[in-house]
Design an enzyme around this catalytic site. Sequence first.
Site, PDB file in Angstrom:
ATOM      1  N   LYS A 115       0.826  -1.217   0.000  1.00  0.00           N
ATOM      2  CA  LYS A 115       0.000   0.000   0.000  1.00  0.00           C
ATOM      3  C   LYS A 115       0.856   1.262   0.000  1.00  0.00           C
ATOM      4  CE  LYS A 115      -4.342  -1.880   1.455  1.00  0.00           C
ATOM      5  NZ  LYS A 115      -5.496  -1.966   2.291  1.00  0.00           N
ATOM      6  N   LYS A 218      -4.996 -10.560  -5.885  1.00  0.00           N
ATOM      7  CA  LYS A 218      -6.115 -10.713  -4.951  1.00  0.00           C
ATOM      8  C   LYS A 218      -7.341  -9.915  -5.424  1.00  0.00           C
ATOM      9  CE  LYS A 218      -6.458  -8.355  -0.977  1.00  0.00           C
ATOM     10  NZ  LYS A 218      -6.824  -7.940   0.372  1.00  0.00           N
ATOM     11  N   LYS A 221     -11.155  -4.440  -3.173  1.00  0.00           N
ATOM     12  CA  LYS A 221     -12.048  -3.279  -3.332  1.00  0.00           C
ATOM     13  C   LYS A 221     -11.381  -2.187  -4.132  1.00  0.00           C
ATOM     14  CE  LYS A 221     -13.632  -3.817   1.435  1.00  0.00           C
ATOM     15  NZ  LYS A 221     -13.106  -3.516   2.751  1.00  0.00           N
TER      16      LYS A 221
HETATM   17  N1  AQP Z   1      -9.635 -11.516  -2.039  1.00  0.00           N
HETATM   18  C1  AQP Z   1      -9.895 -11.951  -0.816  1.00  0.00           C
HETATM   19  N2  AQP Z   1     -10.029 -13.281  -0.583  1.00  0.00           N
HETATM   20  C2  AQP Z   1     -10.322 -13.749   0.666  1.00  0.00           C
HETATM   21  N3  AQP Z   1     -10.505 -12.941   1.730  1.00  0.00           N
HETATM   22  C3  AQP Z   1     -10.384 -11.613   1.537  1.00  0.00           C
HETATM   23  N4  AQP Z   1     -10.508 -10.561   2.362  1.00  0.00           N
HETATM   24  C4  AQP Z   1     -10.292  -9.423   1.664  1.00  0.00           C
HETATM   25  N5  AQP Z   1     -10.030  -9.689   0.390  1.00  0.00           N
HETATM   26  C5  AQP Z   1     -10.073 -11.057   0.271  1.00  0.00           C
HETATM   27  C6  AQP Z   1     -10.836 -10.685   3.776  1.00  0.00           C
HETATM   28  O1  AQP Z   1     -11.973  -9.874   4.034  1.00  0.00           O
HETATM   29  C7  AQP Z   1     -11.892  -9.417   5.388  1.00  0.00           C
HETATM   30  C8  AQP Z   1     -12.177  -7.944   5.442  1.00  0.00           C
HETATM   31  O2  AQP Z   1     -11.221  -7.254   4.665  1.00  0.00           O
HETATM   32  P1  AQP Z   1     -10.911  -5.746   4.986  1.00  0.00           P
HETATM   33  O3  AQP Z   1     -12.118  -4.994   5.196  1.00  0.00           O
HETATM   34  O4  AQP Z   1      -9.896  -5.678   6.058  1.00  0.00           O
HETATM   35  O5  AQP Z   1     -10.319  -5.195   3.681  1.00  0.00           O
HETATM   36  P2  AQP Z   1      -9.154  -5.598   2.823  1.00  0.00           P
HETATM   37  O6  AQP Z   1      -8.531  -6.912   3.141  1.00  0.00           O
HETATM   38  O7  AQP Z   1      -8.243  -4.453   2.795  1.00  0.00           O
HETATM   39  O8  AQP Z   1     -10.028  -5.760   1.535  1.00  0.00           O
HETATM   40  P3  AQP Z   1      -9.611  -5.421   0.118  1.00  0.00           P
HETATM   41  O9  AQP Z   1     -10.777  -5.576  -0.758  1.00  0.00           O
HETATM   42  O10 AQP Z   1      -8.421  -6.195  -0.261  1.00  0.00           O
HETATM   43  O11 AQP Z   1      -9.275  -3.887   0.235  1.00  0.00           O
HETATM   44  P4  AQP Z   1      -8.093  -3.128  -0.399  1.00  0.00           P
HETATM   45  O12 AQP Z   1      -8.461  -3.003  -1.820  1.00  0.00           O
HETATM   46  O13 AQP Z   1      -8.100  -1.841   0.346  1.00  0.00           O
HETATM   47  O14 AQP Z   1      -6.852  -3.961  -0.176  1.00  0.00           O
HETATM   48  C9  AQP Z   1     -10.493  -9.781   5.895  1.00  0.00           C
HETATM   49  O15 AQP Z   1     -10.614 -10.936   6.723  1.00  0.00           O
HETATM   50  C10 AQP Z   1      -9.740 -10.125   4.655  1.00  0.00           C
HETATM   51  O16 AQP Z   1      -8.750 -11.101   4.899  1.00  0.00           O
END
Ligand code: AQP
Length: 355
Positions: A115, A218, A221
């Site tokens: 990030k 991965k 979002k």
């Molecule tokens: N691709 C994924 N596969 C499985 N689990 C996932 N999680 C996120 N992406 C995947 C799990 O979702 C939970 C909540 O995630 P978060 O709100 O902490 O956000 P994040 O992991 O930052 O989600 P994103 O979509 O990946 O956001 P960005 O784009 O900001 O990086 C967690 O348990 C996470 O493991």
Amino acid sequence: MSEFKPLVFSGVQPTGNLHLGNYLGAIKKFVALQAKNDCIYCVVDLHALTAQLVHEDMPNQIRSITAAFLASGIDPKAHIVFNQSAVPQHAELAWIFNCVARIGWMERMTQFKDKAGGKNAEQVSLGLLAYPSLMAADILVYRATHVPVGDDQKQHLELTRDIAMKFNLDFASQIRETGAGIDIKVGDQPVHAYFPMVEPLIDGPAPRVMSLRDGTKKMSKSDASDLSRINLMDDAETISKKIKKAKTDPDALPSETEGLKGRPEADNLVGIFAALSDKSKADVLKDFGGQQFSVFKPALVDLAVETLAPVNGEMRRLMGDPGYIDTVLRDGGARARARAEKTMKEVRDIIGFVQ
Ligand code: AQP
């Protein structure tokens, strides 16, 4: 040897649309764990500030994650659902953990490196670096023992264990004096611990759901392409379009999981099918081995629409009743605060703060 009372904790950030990765990696597991465990599920709004300070519609983002929890089947009466900022003890313990953890531990986190990218130190917040310390506090302020998360959070949970262990060792004599600790074993080593060694719950056929456009990335979002992910709020037509456009290779599906090696897109779609249908990848391949994607994809569309449509519908209904969602959060926040304050009273005693 005594043990910490089992308690499940996890959180989701109110940042943008929830996608299938969040659902399969986290929320679906949250729902399943309720049957046999005491569970606390949190909308981690303080974490949402780490990458971006100002959010256009923070209240609705928080309500929408809460609606997703409830629509998926989380019971806010039997368990606890709340938003992180309602329990200031998270931030209080995070400060203490900032003083327990070492800067090098934080700088080694893959998510921070991804990030922060090539950006210089003037462009990323101190909060982004300290994120795992707040995450450790979220979990340990309840002395939770089990944390269902996607595979991307594994490293942060290892860090949570490191922080807990260092606190336990640094304050060993004070923990004994206050009588607040318990004897546990970490490997073969007996430790008188105040904080438990948390266990990540990452298993399942889709611990890391990958982008529909690139099976090596991965599902996220923040991906610029909406075609890379299935959002929980997507309608049936959009889900169908995204799965049909999902990147694949020209070969038929293999009959054994071994044959998915080196085929990230095929592996991802089979994993999604397996997780949505509560089967193993091997079972999915028993049904679809030898079939082309032109047969598999429509079956996946039907399954995804059938599974997500009720969640989607209920989320929309709940979002039409923000008063109800706020009541759930307020009630959960009050119950979470009481539990967190009990821990913090003991932590303040252990450290030696006068209270
Ligand atoms: N691709 C994924 N596969 C499985 N689990 C996932 N999680 C996120 N992406 C995947 C799990 O979702 C939970 C909540 O995630 P978060 O709100 O902490 O956000 P994040 O992991 O930052 O989600 P994103 O979509 O990946 O956001 P960005 O784009 O900001 O990086 C967690 O348990 C996470 O493991």
